[in-house]
Design a protein around this motif. Sequence first.
Motif, mmCIF file in Angstrom:
data_model
loop_
_atom_site.group_PDB
_atom_site.id
_atom_site.type_symbol
_atom_site.label_atom_id
_atom_site.label_comp_id
_atom_site.label_asym_id
_atom_site.label_seq_id
_atom_site.Cartn_x
_atom_site.Cartn_y
_atom_site.Cartn_z
ATOM 1 N N ILE A 20 0.846 -1.203 0.000
ATOM 2 C CA ILE A 20 0.000 0.000 0.000
ATOM 3 C C ILE A 20 0.883 1.257 0.000
ATOM 4 O O ILE A 20 0.613 2.218 -0.734
ATOM 5 C CB ILE A 20 -0.970 -0.020 1.205
ATOM 6 C CG1 ILE A 20 -2.013 -1.127 1.004
ATOM 7 C CG2 ILE A 20 -1.633 1.330 1.392
ATOM 8 C CD1 ILE A 20 -2.901 -1.364 2.198
ATOM 9 N N LYS A 21 1.950 1.247 0.798
ATOM 10 C CA LYS A 21 2.879 2.386 0.811
ATOM 11 C C LYS A 21 3.496 2.592 -0.573
ATOM 12 O O LYS A 21 3.610 3.713 -1.056
ATOM 13 C CB LYS A 21 3.981 2.173 1.846
ATOM 14 C CG LYS A 21 3.558 2.381 3.269
ATOM 15 C CD LYS A 21 4.762 2.155 4.197
ATOM 16 C CE LYS A 21 4.407 2.418 5.635
ATOM 17 N NZ LYS A 21 5.559 2.210 6.535
ATOM 18 N N SER A 22 3.858 1.501 -1.196
ATOM 19 C CA SER A 22 4.449 1.577 -2.538
ATOM 20 C C SER A 22 3.439 2.145 -3.537
ATOM 21 O O SER A 22 3.781 2.992 -4.383
ATOM 22 C CB SER A 22 4.920 0.194 -2.960
ATOM 23 O OG SER A 22 5.377 0.207 -4.276
ATOM 24 N N LEU A 23 2.205 1.695 -3.416
ATOM 25 C CA LEU A 23 1.153 2.217 -4.306
ATOM 26 C C LEU A 23 0.931 3.715 -4.073
ATOM 27 O O LEU A 23 0.735 4.477 -5.023
ATOM 28 C CB LEU A 23 -0.152 1.432 -4.093
ATOM 29 C CG LEU A 23 -0.171 0.018 -4.660
ATOM 30 C CD1 LEU A 23 -1.438 -0.714 -4.214
ATOM 31 C CD2 LEU A 23 -0.084 0.032 -6.170
ATOM 32 N N THR A 76 3.731 5.566 -5.726
ATOM 33 C CA THR A 76 3.518 5.597 -7.174
ATOM 34 C C THR A 76 2.421 6.597 -7.533
ATOM 35 O O THR A 76 2.555 7.382 -8.478
ATOM 36 C CB THR A 76 3.131 4.190 -7.684
ATOM 37 O OG1 THR A 76 4.142 3.270 -7.324
ATOM 38 C CG2 THR A 76 2.946 4.194 -9.185
ATOM 39 N N LEU A 77 1.342 6.574 -6.761
ATOM 40 C CA LEU A 77 0.238 7.509 -6.988
ATOM 41 C C LEU A 77 0.718 8.950 -6.807
ATOM 42 O O LEU A 77 0.391 9.830 -7.609
ATOM 43 C CB LEU A 77 -0.908 7.197 -6.028
ATOM 44 C CG LEU A 77 -2.122 8.095 -6.122
ATOM 45 C CD1 LEU A 77 -2.785 7.967 -7.487
ATOM 46 C CD2 LEU A 77 -3.099 7.758 -5.021
ATOM 47 N N ASN A 78 1.506 9.179 -5.782
ATOM 48 C CA ASN A 78 2.039 10.519 -5.524
ATOM 49 C C ASN A 78 2.931 10.979 -6.688
ATOM 50 O O ASN A 78 2.833 12.124 -7.141
ATOM 51 C CB ASN A 78 2.812 10.509 -4.208
ATOM 52 C CG ASN A 78 3.198 11.891 -3.774
ATOM 53 O OD1 ASN A 78 2.465 12.837 -3.993
ATOM 54 N ND2 ASN A 78 4.352 12.004 -3.146
ATOM 55 N N SER A 81 3.572 14.328 -11.553
ATOM 56 C CA SER A 81 3.787 14.413 -13.000
ATOM 57 C C SER A 81 2.609 15.105 -13.674
ATOM 58 O O SER A 81 2.788 15.975 -14.541
ATOM 59 C CB SER A 81 3.979 13.007 -13.558
ATOM 60 O OG SER A 81 4.026 13.026 -14.945
ATOM 61 N N ILE A 82 1.408 14.763 -13.270
ATOM 62 C CA ILE A 82 0.202 15.381 -13.842
ATOM 63 C C ILE A 82 0.175 16.873 -13.515
ATOM 64 O O ILE A 82 -0.139 17.706 -14.373
ATOM 65 C CB ILE A 82 -1.065 14.666 -13.326
ATOM 66 C CG1 ILE A 82 -1.154 13.274 -13.945
ATOM 67 C CG2 ILE A 82 -2.317 15.470 -13.634
ATOM 68 C CD1 ILE A 82 -2.251 12.401 -13.367
#
Length: 98
Positions: free
Chosen positions: A15-18, A21-23, A28-29
Amino acid sequence: MVQDINKLTDNVNDIKSLFRTLNDTLESIEKRLSRLEKMDSIEHRVEVNQIDLSDIKESLQRIEETNNRDIQHINRRLDSHLVKIAKLEENMIIFKCK
């Protein structure tokens, strides 16, 4: 029990990794959106400047047309005065010769 804790720990790490990645994806967006906003701003300024330049050009053309008419009128008056001066000089020469 230890296996359950290990699974929970692995799940938490996943979950931390996700989230990381989401962050990263969100950052980037945000950067891309920021660039788009700058592009919009630049395009808007270019359009506004083009409109301003067009207005200035039209104003200068109107001034030039008006000045051309005024200059033509002044030239006609100068021509008529030069003709009068030439006639007076001619008359003066004729009187001097008599």
